[in-house]
Design a protein around this motif. Sequence first.
Motif, PDB file in Angstrom:
ATOM      1  N   VAL A 125       1.005  -1.166  -0.113  1.00 15.40           N
ATOM      2  CA  VAL A 125       0.064   0.087  -0.127  1.00 15.40           C
ATOM      3  C   VAL A 125       0.818   1.247   0.000  1.00 15.40           C
ATOM      4  N   PHE A 126       1.880   1.103   0.916  1.00 15.54           N
ATOM      5  CA  PHE A 126       2.798   2.706   0.997  1.00 15.54           C
ATOM      6  C   PHE A 126       3.530   2.577  -0.397  1.00 15.54           C
ATOM      7  N   LEU A 127       3.995   1.587  -0.886  1.00 12.80           N
ATOM      8  CA  LEU A 127       4.956   1.863  -2.162  1.00 12.80           C
ATOM      9  C   LEU A 127       3.967   2.386  -3.250  1.00 12.80           C
ATOM     10  N   LEU A 128       2.893   1.556  -3.416  1.00 10.56           N
ATOM     11  CA  LEU A 128       1.761   2.239  -4.597  1.00 10.56           C
ATOM     12  C   LEU A 128       1.447   3.491  -4.080  1.00 10.56           C
ATOM     13  N   GLY A 129       1.408   3.982  -2.789  1.00 16.72           N
ATOM     14  CA  GLY A 129       1.103   5.297  -2.719  1.00 16.72           C
ATOM     15  C   GLY A 129       2.288   6.271  -3.158  1.00 16.72           C
TER      16      GLY A 129
ATOM     17  N   ILE B  13       8.964   6.807 -14.567  1.00 18.29           N
ATOM     18  CA  ILE B  13       9.914   5.983 -14.442  1.00 18.29           C
ATOM     19  C   ILE B  13      10.159   5.365 -12.879  1.00 18.29           C
ATOM     20  N   ALA B  14       9.476   6.102 -12.041  1.00 19.46           N
ATOM     21  CA  ALA B  14       9.305   5.762 -10.710  1.00 19.46           C
ATOM     22  C   ALA B  14       8.558   4.622 -10.402  1.00 19.46           C
ATOM     23  N   ALA B  15       7.497   4.491 -11.229  1.00 17.14           N
ATOM     24  CA  ALA B  15       6.663   3.488 -10.850  1.00 17.14           C
ATOM     25  C   ALA B  15       7.416   2.238 -10.888  1.00 17.14           C
ATOM     26  N   TYR B  16       8.446   2.296 -11.726  1.00 13.91           N
ATOM     27  CA  TYR B  16       9.244   0.898 -12.003  1.00 13.91           C
ATOM     28  C   TYR B  16       9.894   0.523 -10.583  1.00 13.91           C
ATOM     29  N   PHE B  17      10.728   1.480 -10.068  1.00 14.36           N
ATOM     30  CA  PHE B  17      11.425   0.814  -8.968  1.00 14.36           C
ATOM     31  C   PHE B  17      10.409   0.344  -7.734  1.00 14.36           C
ATOM     32  N   TYR B  18       9.548   1.197  -7.565  1.00  9.28           N
ATOM     33  CA  TYR B  18       8.405   0.777  -6.404  1.00  9.28           C
ATOM     34  C   TYR B  18       7.934  -0.722  -6.797  1.00  9.28           C
TER      35      TYR B  18
ATOM     36  N   ILE C 187       7.370  -6.661  -6.187  1.00 11.42           N
ATOM     37  CA  ILE C 187       7.784  -7.933  -6.954  1.00 11.42           C
ATOM     38  C   ILE C 187       8.553  -8.910  -6.172  1.00 11.42           C
ATOM     39  N   VAL C 188       9.733  -8.373  -5.713  1.00  9.54           N
ATOM     40  CA  VAL C 188      10.530  -8.924  -4.929  1.00  9.54           C
ATOM     41  C   VAL C 188       9.678  -9.644  -3.692  1.00  9.54           C
TER      42      VAL C 188
END
Lengths: 515, 641, 101, 185
Positions: free
Chosen positions: A407-411, A449-454, A459-460
């Motif tokens: 939730v936090f990362l998606l946010g 681009i940012a969405a990618y590293f979150y 995924i990990v």
Amino acid sequence: MIRIINTLQVASASLVAAATPSAEGVIRAPEIDYVAIAPEAILVLGALAILLKKGFVPRRYRMMASVATGILAICASLIATGILWQRLADGAAGTAVSGILAVDGFAVFSKVLFLGIAAFAILLGVPGLRRERIMREEYPALVVLAAAGMMLMAASSDLILTFLALELFSLAFYVLAAFARDLPRPQESALKYFLLGAFASAFFLYGVALAYGTAGSTNLTSIADFLGRGSIPWIFVASMALILVGLGFKVGAVPFHMWVPDVYQGAPSQVVGFLASGAKAAGVVALLRIYVSAFHAARPSWLPVIAGLSIATMAVGVVVALVQSDIKRLLGYSSIAHAGYLLIGVAAATPAATSASLFYLVSYAAMIFGAFAIVSVVSGKGDGFTRIDDFAGLARRRPMLAAAFTVFLLGLAGIPPTAGFIAKFVLFQAAVESGLWWLVLCGAVASVIAAYFYLRVIIVMFVREPEGEDLDSDEPDPITSLGMGLAIGITLVLGIIPQALMSVLAGADLVMPGL
Amino acid sequence: MGKWVFLIPALPAAGAALLLMTRRIREPLAGWLATALVGGSFALSVAAALEVAKAHGDERRMVVSLGEWIAAGKFRAGFDFLVDPLSIVMILVVTGVGTLIHLYSIGYMHGDPRFSRFFAYLNLFAASMLVLVLGNNMILMFLGWEGVGLCSYLLISFWFEKDTAAAAGKKAFVTNRVGDFGFILGTLLLFANAGTLTILGGPGGGLLSAAPAMLTSGTITVATLLLFLGATGKSAQLPLLVWLPDAMEGPTPVSALIHAATMVTAGVYMIARLGPVFSAAPATMWVIATVGAITALVAATIALVQTDLKKVLAYSTISQLGFMFAAVGVGAFAMGIFHLVTHAFFKALLFLGAGSVMHAMNNTVDMRNFGALRKKMAVTWATWAVGWLAIVGIPPLAGFFSKDAILAADFEHGSAGKAIWLLLSLTAFLTSVYMSRATYLTFLGKARWSESEYHPHESPKTMTIPLIVLAGAAVLAGLLGVPKILPVLAHWLEPSVGEVHEPFGATQIVLLVIATVLAVAGIFVARAIWMGKNASERGDLLARLPGGASLYRFFENGWGIDPLYRLLFVKGGTAVAGALKWIDTKVIDGAVNGVARLVRGGGSEASKAQTGYVRNYALGVALGALLLIGGFVLVQIVTGG
Amino acid sequence: MNVPTNAYLIFSALLFAIGMAGFMIRRNVIVMFMCVELMLNAVNVAFVTFARSFGDVAGQVIVFFVMVIAAVEVVVGLAIIVAIYRRRESVSADDASVMKG
Amino acid sequence: MKTSWPDILFFAIVCGIALGAALRVVLSKNAVHSALMLALTLFSVAVIFIAQSAPFLAAVQMIVYAGAVVVLFLFVIMLLGVDKNEDLRETLRGQRPAALGLALLFAVGTVGVIRLYGSGAPQAEAIALGADNVQLIADALFTTYLYAFEITAAPLLVAAIAAVVLAKRERPAKSLSESREDGSA
């Protein structure tokens, strides 16, 4: 409470008056608006109480007493802020104590924000630091003092008070960063943060000096009047640049960002959540107060520079975040990118952009606090496991933690239905409204681009198998869980019914002098 | 319309939440629960449809509001659903096909260790898709838009143990983000100019009624082009088509539901939804139609040389989506939606059929190892045959009517429209060829697998029942749009997309005949190639034929293929297809990967500046101070202060 | 003393630049910190100069505050340095460079 | 108002000493020398304060700054025993030229901006800041800046906490920290 302070203040003022001999007799102390200064005064007194209680409270109860006093101070300050807000609702925005302290919706709302951040810092920090066995009685005192400093950043109507406030919360943060003083990484981060912070503050102060030299005053209202009168002298141009160095350093703008990842990585996670939300927010509100409000007449001069700063910040933040392998560094770079987005709000310089920025700060604070709370739980003792790989298979080991982190990362990535999305949307929309198309374009690219590293972290957690033995991450204790739950609640509620806060922001009449 | 409409997405959302939060619900209960919830949504959708049907004219467009959602400055967005004939059609398709595919998945995913998570994702997808469809403002639509993207991503890489699946998920995500970026920018631009993002109703009457007049033609062109960029991402059109074929790494039901029937049509739906806005930008409309037609052709030629059964279907989906864009691009929104509906049925059917084949053949997807499966899998074969003939366009199956409607609509649109018609007709012929090729290689001809290795068998009931139902739908759906006699769908959609102009005369009959002839010709051409004497050995000849040597063998074996056809398709077509495939894999993939590598490289370089030395950082601060002073001075000089 | 205001300001700028250069050149954190003090003093000179040119005492009062803050910074900074020295036995800023990238 | 040569000369000498001492702070191999040179710089600045009609500040500068702060520096240097000569050779590649270049550019830039600043002539001779200096400062401090003055209590509080938290030795912490550190290093 207010009455007590009242009495104290009157007493001290009369003492001062009595003790000062003068040609004309006594110096007439200014009318002191005790309600206006109460929120910060209560916090400082609270900190003092925490330090003084040593002699009165038995050893066993000292820790508890400290925490209780801290919470009490925050609650009392919140009540005082509420009273101030109530007074504002009757339409009495302006300045207090010789025009040095702004009393307006912006200041009051920011105070509530910082008090909330401080409450989170105690709620999440105390159990976390206890787990790490580095909790000390002074922690609540430092938290409330830092909160007082940050609140003054928003309310200060004089550059010299801004400087004092900036130093107040920075100094508190230096000490907090060094809290795990016997471990090498926290030491390194404290040292770096402190040295660079002092260095940057000197630039800020130089800027204040040059502003004083041109406008003849450090008072923001006088500076606004001065700028309103016409052309901008060269020396003031340098002043604006140097002030921006100091505030840019606090928010973590490129190229003043380099301390951010190191300090975020090295300092105890419990403290970093506070630092990441508080220091950044304090820098942003000061930028809004100084640039958007006081320097409003000079906007054509500073707009390109702030915009450039914003673009560079977003670019470096997201691009370097891509190659990080440590979760705390990753969040550090992500917070740099967020500073870039927030600078868009500064550049837009409209009331709508201001309330959008405040909305952004609220949601960002909830998300980053939550994220670091989870990092502190998962990384275990001494922040030993902070590689992104250490989060592999978290979904299997601790499904609730993984879900919360998601939730936090998606946010943070700004994906609906979280507050992060709404925040970014209203901010971008406000910027578009003031014609900053190209800047929003850059912001949009950066968030792509940012969405990618979150997502990579998510995924990990969900996809990769846990490596090796089960890490010794504890289940979060009830208080930490409560804090995380609150943060999730804010993230989701503001994402689904943002109106809850939007209406407050609209009703709070965030008009600043100069707008 | 009551507030119960909100239950339509809420039911599957609740299912997703339940399945994600508790791990107690396991196979098969999780599957049945998820299926039941989507089924419930379907029932509610039917109820909504009946209620809309009872209303008349403009009253058929109803806005159901749950209250204010976001209000910031001038900006207002309600938590509103727009229930109108268009969204009704979509939710019926989404929940209907969705229910069948949920049901099918119970059998297909049997024994998977993450069984219940799969259904959680499917449910979440359904909920997001329904929000996308029903949302009455661009933000709500975007909420669904992002949601379906996220689910698609999760489901593509569902079997993340396979590196290819993980990579495919990543590619889908990156490509889609590019599209989403266009969507959000287009949205912001719309707002900046129209002052509202509500689709229907609200101050100014919403985008549909107010925007076209308020927007200046330049901005609306840019805004709609940006939105179309979003559509190309989600619907896998040029230039963003690369992710869809790779997305076949996901479980087959996912390919059927998300990457054939529903999510990929979101782009088409969005354009139809905003029809009046797009119509106000003629330039954009032509871009859409052209991109659609070219994509259709390109994808069809690539499908011609695929050996992977699911990839054939994937390229075919891209091609069919191209048809839909070619329709909406000339303003024939009803035809586009019509084809969307029929395609949802027959393509889902074909995918599920392919899944059934894979299920029987130990998850093999290479058609060169199939052949003669019709004897072993009677139900699968029969239903596949329906789907095959439907997509090829044999009357009276579904694809026949919907495709012809598009061809006719394009033909009506001046000389440029005729060019598009020509492209599409060619594509229709190629469609017939490659679909027949897949059919012959898989179900007919001689078996190219050994009994010892494979034991093909019919799939379980949970899998065959959806096949049968979908086959029935593929037969009957065409009746929704029999020109002149029974234009049910067009009439139904009129309140949403405006009056449908559908001439029917001698020209149209000629066009019908041409299309049918092309379709039949395609089947025969394919039969001639892949059902020849030596088909069992050379089933893959076409695919192996980029160079001359193989071409000569074609001659020697005396395959009686028309010289013209050989020139055009075997040599030229293969070369073109090969080249396109090369472009696809090398250039476009390369570009995607290259950009990714460039960004990452930049990141590594930039992170080297982060040396860890505090004195280096101080240099940064000092440099920044100088840059800021320089910047300010420069601005001051430029602005002449 | 009738020296032009600008002369003082230029002196202050030079002092600031020396402090700045020293901060970046020296490894010893205590000396780096002294350089920050130089920078703060340069600023103080600027404040006092402006105060005089305006005939306004505010600039001098501000210097007062700056001195307080400088003193506080020294206390906090030296406390951090002492705490670190206990472990590392080094006052070289370059030794604190484990975290990077 | 005319600028007189003795004034210029005096100014030049004081500034020369200040800048020279500042350079020695930066360039001394021994930290103790740096501290002493810092004291000299602070002293020169105090003289400049007097010249700028700020006698009270000059006194504070001498007592607090040169007196207390520098002594604190010296105290820490001695306490830590780092009063040996250091190797001043640069180990970071490009650091020194970059630092010097940036500082130089900064100086040039600020000086340039100051030159553009205008008048340059002191205008305040008529206004007697020097006389009644303490009274004036007190006036401003307890009226306009009263709140800022009160707020300085808070940073001082932080300083006190910092000293307690960071410098105080604690007995059991040692063994605990050592056992933990292996995990995180």
